[in-house]
Design a protein around this motif. Structure first.
Motif, PDB file in Angstrom:
ATOM      1  N   LYS A 110     -28.251 -20.013  38.599  1.00  0.00           N
ATOM      2  CA  LYS A 110     -27.142 -20.638  37.761  1.00  0.00           C
ATOM      3  C   LYS A 110     -27.742 -21.774  37.216  1.00  0.00           C
ATOM      4  N   SER A 111     -28.868 -21.904  36.845  1.00  0.00           N
ATOM      5  CA  SER A 111     -29.496 -23.020  35.823  1.00  0.00           C
ATOM      6  C   SER A 111     -29.341 -24.398  36.295  1.00  0.00           C
ATOM      7  N   ALA A 112     -29.235 -24.446  37.686  1.00  0.00           N
ATOM      8  CA  ALA A 112     -29.010 -25.893  38.359  1.00  0.00           C
ATOM      9  C   ALA A 112     -30.295 -26.788  38.674  1.00  0.00           C
ATOM     10  N   ASN A 113     -31.192 -26.020  38.428  1.00  0.00           N
ATOM     11  CA  ASN A 113     -32.512 -26.777  38.686  1.00  0.00           C
ATOM     12  C   ASN A 113     -32.724 -27.509  37.298  1.00  0.00           C
ATOM     13  N   SER A 114     -33.071 -29.014  37.359  1.00  0.00           N
ATOM     14  CA  SER A 114     -33.338 -29.994  36.472  1.00  0.00           C
ATOM     15  C   SER A 114     -34.920 -29.900  35.947  1.00  0.00           C
ATOM     16  N   PHE A 115     -35.105 -30.523  34.906  1.00  0.00           N
ATOM     17  CA  PHE A 115     -36.665 -30.613  34.593  1.00  0.00           C
ATOM     18  C   PHE A 115     -37.371 -31.313  35.501  1.00  0.00           C
ATOM     19  N   ALA A 116     -36.745 -32.092  36.206  1.00  0.00           N
ATOM     20  CA  ALA A 116     -37.529 -33.042  37.146  1.00  0.00           C
ATOM     21  C   ALA A 116     -37.538 -31.826  38.218  1.00  0.00           C
ATOM     22  N   ASP A 117     -36.795 -31.131  38.844  1.00  0.00           N
ATOM     23  CA  ASP A 117     -36.969 -30.240  39.828  1.00  0.00           C
ATOM     24  C   ASP A 117     -38.145 -29.227  39.479  1.00  0.00           C
ATOM     25  N   PHE A 118     -38.069 -28.912  38.254  1.00  0.00           N
ATOM     26  CA  PHE A 118     -39.173 -27.934  37.678  1.00  0.00           C
ATOM     27  C   PHE A 118     -40.444 -28.355  37.999  1.00  0.00           C
ATOM     28  N   TRP A 119     -40.686 -29.808  37.421  1.00  0.00           N
ATOM     29  CA  TRP A 119     -42.161 -30.506  37.451  1.00  0.00           C
ATOM     30  C   TRP A 119     -42.496 -30.716  39.028  1.00  0.00           C
ATOM     31  N   HIS A 120     -41.386 -31.062  39.754  1.00  0.00           N
ATOM     32  CA  HIS A 120     -41.594 -31.373  41.331  1.00  0.00           C
ATOM     33  C   HIS A 120     -42.097 -29.790  41.835  1.00  0.00           C
ATOM     34  N   GLN A 121     -41.483 -28.820  41.432  1.00  0.00           N
ATOM     35  CA  GLN A 121     -41.833 -27.436  41.948  1.00  0.00           C
ATOM     36  C   GLN A 121     -43.385 -26.948  41.615  1.00  0.00           C
ATOM     37  N   TRP A 122     -43.514 -27.371  40.040  1.00  0.00           N
ATOM     38  CA  TRP A 122     -44.854 -26.813  39.455  1.00  0.00           C
ATOM     39  C   TRP A 122     -46.038 -27.745  40.217  1.00  0.00           C
ATOM     40  N   ALA A 123     -45.657 -29.044  40.398  1.00  0.00           N
ATOM     41  CA  ALA A 123     -46.680 -29.836  40.835  1.00  0.00           C
ATOM     42  C   ALA A 123     -46.982 -29.439  42.298  1.00  0.00           C
ATOM     43  N   LYS A 124     -46.123 -29.248  43.306  1.00  0.00           N
ATOM     44  CA  LYS A 124     -46.467 -28.793  44.576  1.00  0.00           C
ATOM     45  C   LYS A 124     -47.065 -27.436  44.258  1.00  0.00           C
ATOM     46  N   ALA A 125     -46.659 -26.526  43.505  1.00  0.00           N
ATOM     47  CA  ALA A 125     -47.388 -25.028  43.479  1.00  0.00           C
ATOM     48  C   ALA A 125     -48.817 -25.484  43.225  1.00  0.00           C
ATOM     49  N   SER A 126     -49.091 -26.338  42.410  1.00  0.00           N
ATOM     50  CA  SER A 126     -50.561 -26.679  41.738  1.00  0.00           C
ATOM     51  C   SER A 126     -51.480 -27.288  43.047  1.00  0.00           C
ATOM     52  N   ARG A 127     -50.700 -28.144  43.555  1.00  0.00           N
ATOM     53  CA  ARG A 127     -51.542 -28.828  44.553  1.00  0.00           C
ATOM     54  C   ARG A 127     -51.798 -28.193  45.877  1.00  0.00           C
ATOM     55  N   TYR A 128     -50.886 -27.259  46.457  1.00  0.00           N
ATOM     56  CA  TYR A 128     -50.888 -26.535  47.544  1.00  0.00           C
ATOM     57  C   TYR A 128     -51.490 -25.120  47.351  1.00  0.00           C
ATOM     58  N   PRO A 129     -52.033 -24.622  48.120  1.00  0.00           N
ATOM     59  CA  PRO A 129     -52.387 -22.914  48.150  1.00  0.00           C
ATOM     60  C   PRO A 129     -51.298 -22.245  48.279  1.00  0.00           C
ATOM     61  N   GLU A 130     -51.590 -20.882  47.566  1.00  0.00           N
ATOM     62  CA  GLU A 130     -50.374 -20.225  47.452  1.00  0.00           C
ATOM     63  C   GLU A 130     -50.199 -19.671  48.960  1.00  0.00           C
ATOM     64  N   PHE A 131     -48.950 -19.213  48.965  1.00  0.00           N
ATOM     65  CA  PHE A 131     -48.359 -18.708  50.291  1.00  0.00           C
ATOM     66  C   PHE A 131     -49.393 -17.736  50.959  1.00  0.00           C
ATOM     67  N   ASN A 132     -49.681 -17.582  52.326  1.00  0.00           N
ATOM     68  CA  ASN A 132     -50.290 -16.392  52.849  1.00  0.00           C
ATOM     69  C   ASN A 132     -49.403 -15.260  52.883  1.00  0.00           C
ATOM     70  N   GLU A 133     -49.870 -14.065  53.163  1.00  0.00           N
ATOM     71  CA  GLU A 133     -49.207 -12.997  53.307  1.00  0.00           C
ATOM     72  C   GLU A 133     -47.904 -12.991  53.999  1.00  0.00           C
ATOM     73  N   GLN A 134     -48.153 -13.508  55.113  1.00  0.00           N
ATOM     74  CA  GLN A 134     -46.963 -13.757  56.078  1.00  0.00           C
ATOM     75  C   GLN A 134     -45.704 -14.560  55.468  1.00  0.00           C
ATOM     76  N   GLU A 135     -46.242 -15.673  54.772  1.00  0.00           N
ATOM     77  CA  GLU A 135     -45.327 -16.807  54.238  1.00  0.00           C
ATOM     78  C   GLU A 135     -44.587 -15.752  53.065  1.00  0.00           C
ATOM     79  N   LYS A 136     -45.440 -14.978  52.056  1.00  0.00           N
ATOM     80  CA  LYS A 136     -44.948 -14.522  51.075  1.00  0.00           C
ATOM     81  C   LYS A 136     -44.006 -13.161  51.658  1.00  0.00           C
ATOM     82  N   GLU A 137     -44.245 -12.687  52.642  1.00  0.00           N
ATOM     83  CA  GLU A 137     -43.100 -11.620  53.135  1.00  0.00           C
ATOM     84  C   GLU A 137     -41.827 -12.445  53.622  1.00  0.00           C
TER      85      GLU A 137
END
Length: 188
Positions: A110-137
Protein backbone atom coordinates in the motif's frame (compact mmCIF):
# COMPACT_ATOMS: atom_id res chain seq x y z
CA UNK A 1 -39.50 -6.39 -11.57
CA UNK A 2 -40.22 -4.31 -8.48
CA UNK A 3 -41.36 -0.71 -8.28
CA UNK A 4 -38.08 0.76 -9.49
CA UNK A 5 -37.99 -1.60 -12.48
CA UNK A 6 -41.60 -0.78 -13.32
CA UNK A 7 -40.90 2.97 -13.24
CA UNK A 8 -37.83 2.54 -15.45
CA UNK A 9 -39.78 0.41 -17.91
CA UNK A 10 -42.72 2.85 -17.95
CA UNK A 11 -40.55 5.92 -18.54
CA UNK A 12 -38.08 4.30 -20.92
CA UNK A 13 -40.62 2.87 -23.33
CA UNK A 14 -41.30 3.90 -26.91
CA UNK A 15 -44.40 5.99 -26.15
CA UNK A 16 -43.70 8.67 -28.72
CA UNK A 17 -43.15 6.34 -31.67
CA UNK A 18 -46.19 4.20 -30.86
CA UNK A 19 -48.36 7.29 -30.34
CA UNK A 20 -47.28 8.80 -33.66
CA UNK A 21 -47.99 5.53 -35.48
CA UNK A 22 -51.48 5.43 -33.94
CA UNK A 23 -52.17 9.00 -35.04
CA UNK A 24 -51.45 8.16 -38.67
CA UNK A 25 -53.75 5.14 -38.45
CA UNK A 26 -56.77 7.40 -37.80
CA UNK A 27 -55.99 10.03 -40.48
CA UNK A 28 -58.96 8.98 -42.64
CA UNK A 29 -61.44 8.87 -39.73
CA UNK A 30 -61.15 12.49 -38.52
CA UNK A 31 -61.41 15.93 -40.06
CA UNK A 32 -58.34 17.94 -41.03
CA UNK A 33 -58.70 20.33 -38.06
CA UNK A 34 -59.11 17.42 -35.62
CA UNK A 35 -56.11 15.66 -37.16
CA UNK A 36 -53.94 18.79 -36.73
CA UNK A 37 -55.00 19.03 -33.07
CA UNK A 38 -54.27 15.32 -32.49
CA UNK A 39 -50.84 15.64 -34.14
CA UNK A 40 -50.05 18.66 -31.93
CA UNK A 41 -51.06 16.73 -28.78
CA UNK A 42 -49.06 13.69 -29.84
CA UNK A 43 -46.00 15.83 -30.56
CA UNK A 44 -46.23 17.08 -26.98
CA UNK A 45 -46.35 13.42 -25.81
CA UNK A 46 -43.29 12.62 -27.95
CA UNK A 47 -41.31 15.55 -26.55
CA UNK A 48 -42.30 14.66 -22.98
CA UNK A 49 -41.38 11.02 -23.60
CA UNK A 50 -37.85 12.18 -24.43
CA UNK A 51 -37.39 14.92 -21.82
CA UNK A 52 -38.93 13.30 -18.71
CA UNK A 53 -36.80 10.12 -18.78
CA UNK A 54 -33.67 12.18 -19.41
CA UNK A 55 -34.29 14.07 -16.19
CA UNK A 56 -35.75 11.30 -14.03
CA UNK A 57 -33.24 8.58 -14.99
CA UNK A 58 -30.41 10.72 -13.70
CA UNK A 59 -31.84 10.34 -10.20
CA UNK A 60 -33.12 6.76 -10.21
CA UNK A 61 -30.50 4.83 -12.21
CA UNK A 62 -27.15 3.81 -10.76
CA UNK A 63 -24.29 5.63 -12.40
CA UNK A 64 -20.94 4.19 -13.43
CA UNK A 65 -17.99 5.14 -11.31
CA UNK A 66 -15.54 7.63 -12.71
CA UNK A 67 -11.88 6.69 -12.83
CA UNK A 68 -11.23 8.99 -9.91
CA UNK A 69 -13.92 7.31 -7.79
CA UNK A 70 -12.69 3.86 -8.81
CA UNK A 71 -9.14 4.86 -7.87
CA UNK A 72 -10.32 5.93 -4.43
CA UNK A 73 -12.18 2.65 -4.01
CA UNK A 74 -9.09 0.66 -5.02
CA UNK A 75 -6.96 2.59 -2.53
CA UNK A 76 -9.51 2.07 0.25
CA UNK A 77 -9.72 -1.65 -0.48
CA UNK A 78 -5.94 -1.96 -0.74
CA UNK A 79 -5.57 -0.33 2.69
CA UNK A 80 -8.15 -2.67 4.24
CA UNK A 81 -6.73 -5.69 2.42
CA UNK A 82 -3.21 -5.07 3.71
CA UNK A 83 -4.60 -4.45 7.18
CA UNK A 84 -6.15 -7.94 7.07
CA UNK A 85 -2.82 -9.42 5.96
CA UNK A 86 -1.00 -7.67 8.79
CA UNK A 87 -3.58 -8.95 11.31
CA UNK A 88 -3.02 -12.49 10.05
CA UNK A 89 0.75 -12.14 10.47
CA UNK A 90 0.34 -10.76 14.00
CA UNK A 91 -1.50 -13.93 15.02
CA UNK A 92 1.29 -16.33 14.09
CA UNK A 93 4.66 -16.90 15.73
CA UNK A 94 7.61 -15.45 13.84
CA UNK A 95 11.12 -14.52 14.93
CA UNK A 96 11.46 -10.75 15.10
CA UNK A 97 13.81 -10.39 12.11
CA UNK A 98 11.43 -12.37 9.88
CA UNK A 99 8.38 -10.51 11.21
CA UNK A 100 10.00 -7.17 10.36
CA UNK A 101 10.77 -8.35 6.83
CA UNK A 102 7.24 -9.67 6.28
CA UNK A 103 5.60 -6.54 7.72
CA UNK A 104 7.81 -4.36 5.52
CA UNK A 105 6.81 -6.33 2.42
CA UNK A 106 3.12 -6.17 3.30
CA UNK A 107 3.20 -2.45 4.06
CA UNK A 108 4.93 -1.94 0.72
CA UNK A 109 1.77 -3.19 -1.01
CA UNK A 110 0.00 0.00 0.00
CA UNK A 111 3.09 2.21 -0.39
CA UNK A 112 3.13 2.88 3.34
CA UNK A 113 6.90 2.54 3.67
CA UNK A 114 8.75 5.80 3.82
CA UNK A 115 12.12 6.50 2.29
CA UNK A 116 13.61 6.17 5.79
CA UNK A 117 11.98 2.73 6.14
CA UNK A 118 13.53 1.72 2.83
CA UNK A 119 17.00 2.83 3.89
CA UNK A 120 16.61 1.14 7.26
CA UNK A 121 15.61 -2.13 5.55
CA UNK A 122 18.42 -1.82 3.01
CA UNK A 123 21.03 -1.12 5.70
CA UNK A 124 19.80 -4.05 7.74
CA UNK A 125 19.91 -6.37 4.72
CA UNK A 126 23.44 -5.28 3.82
CA UNK A 127 24.81 -5.68 7.37
CA UNK A 128 23.33 -9.04 8.23
CA UNK A 129 23.65 -12.27 6.29
CA UNK A 130 20.76 -13.52 4.20
CA UNK A 131 18.15 -15.69 5.80
CA UNK A 132 19.07 -19.36 5.98
CA UNK A 133 16.83 -21.92 4.26
CA UNK A 134 14.56 -22.37 7.31
CA UNK A 135 14.14 -18.62 7.72
CA UNK A 136 13.41 -18.17 4.01
CA UNK A 137 10.76 -20.87 4.19
CA UNK A 138 9.25 -19.31 7.31
CA UNK A 139 9.16 -15.90 5.63
CA UNK A 140 7.58 -17.44 2.54
CA UNK A 141 4.92 -19.21 4.63
CA UNK A 142 4.15 -16.02 6.55
CA UNK A 143 3.72 -14.05 3.33
CA UNK A 144 1.53 -16.78 1.84
CA UNK A 145 -0.55 -16.74 5.04
CA UNK A 146 -0.97 -12.97 4.75
CA UNK A 147 -1.84 -13.17 1.04
CA UNK A 148 -4.45 -15.80 1.85
CA UNK A 149 -6.03 -13.45 4.40
CA UNK A 150 -5.99 -10.65 1.84
CA UNK A 151 -7.68 -12.83 -0.79
CA UNK A 152 -10.34 -13.89 1.72
CA UNK A 153 -11.00 -10.24 2.50
CA UNK A 154 -11.42 -9.45 -1.21
CA UNK A 155 -13.75 -12.44 -1.61
CA UNK A 156 -15.89 -11.14 1.24
CA UNK A 157 -15.98 -7.63 -0.24
CA UNK A 158 -16.83 -8.94 -3.71
CA UNK A 159 -19.90 -10.66 -2.30
CA UNK A 160 -21.07 -7.44 -0.67
CA UNK A 161 -20.20 -4.75 -3.22
CA UNK A 162 -20.50 -6.58 -6.55
CA UNK A 163 -17.72 -4.49 -8.13
CA UNK A 164 -15.61 -7.05 -9.93
CA UNK A 165 -13.66 -4.65 -12.13
CA UNK A 166 -11.37 -3.15 -9.53
CA UNK A 167 -11.51 -6.14 -7.18
CA UNK A 168 -9.96 -8.30 -9.90
CA UNK A 169 -7.14 -5.77 -10.21
CA UNK A 170 -6.27 -6.20 -6.52
CA UNK A 171 -6.80 -9.95 -6.66
CA UNK A 172 -4.42 -10.19 -9.61
CA UNK A 173 -1.78 -8.22 -7.72
CA UNK A 174 -1.94 -10.70 -4.85
CA UNK A 175 -1.78 -13.70 -7.17
CA UNK A 176 1.20 -12.19 -8.99
CA UNK A 177 2.99 -11.63 -5.68
CA UNK A 178 2.26 -15.25 -4.70
CA UNK A 179 3.51 -16.61 -8.01
CA UNK A 180 6.75 -14.64 -7.69
CA UNK A 181 7.13 -15.85 -4.12
CA UNK A 182 6.59 -19.48 -5.15
CA UNK A 183 8.96 -19.34 -8.13
CA UNK A 184 11.88 -21.23 -6.59
CA UNK A 185 13.92 -21.39 -9.79
CA UNK A 186 14.47 -17.64 -10.02
CA UNK A 187 15.64 -15.74 -6.96
CA UNK A 188 14.20 -12.23 -6.85
Amino acid sequence: MGNKGNIIFALGGVHGAVTLALVYMIVNNVSSAQFDMIVLAKMLVIILSMVVPSIVFRFILNHDMSRKEAGKQVQRLRQEMVKEGLKAVEKIYLPENIRESVVYDLRDQKSANSFADFWHQWAKASRYPEFNEQEKELEQRALLWAFRAERQYLDMVSQKENRRDYLFELYNEILLAESILLDTENEY
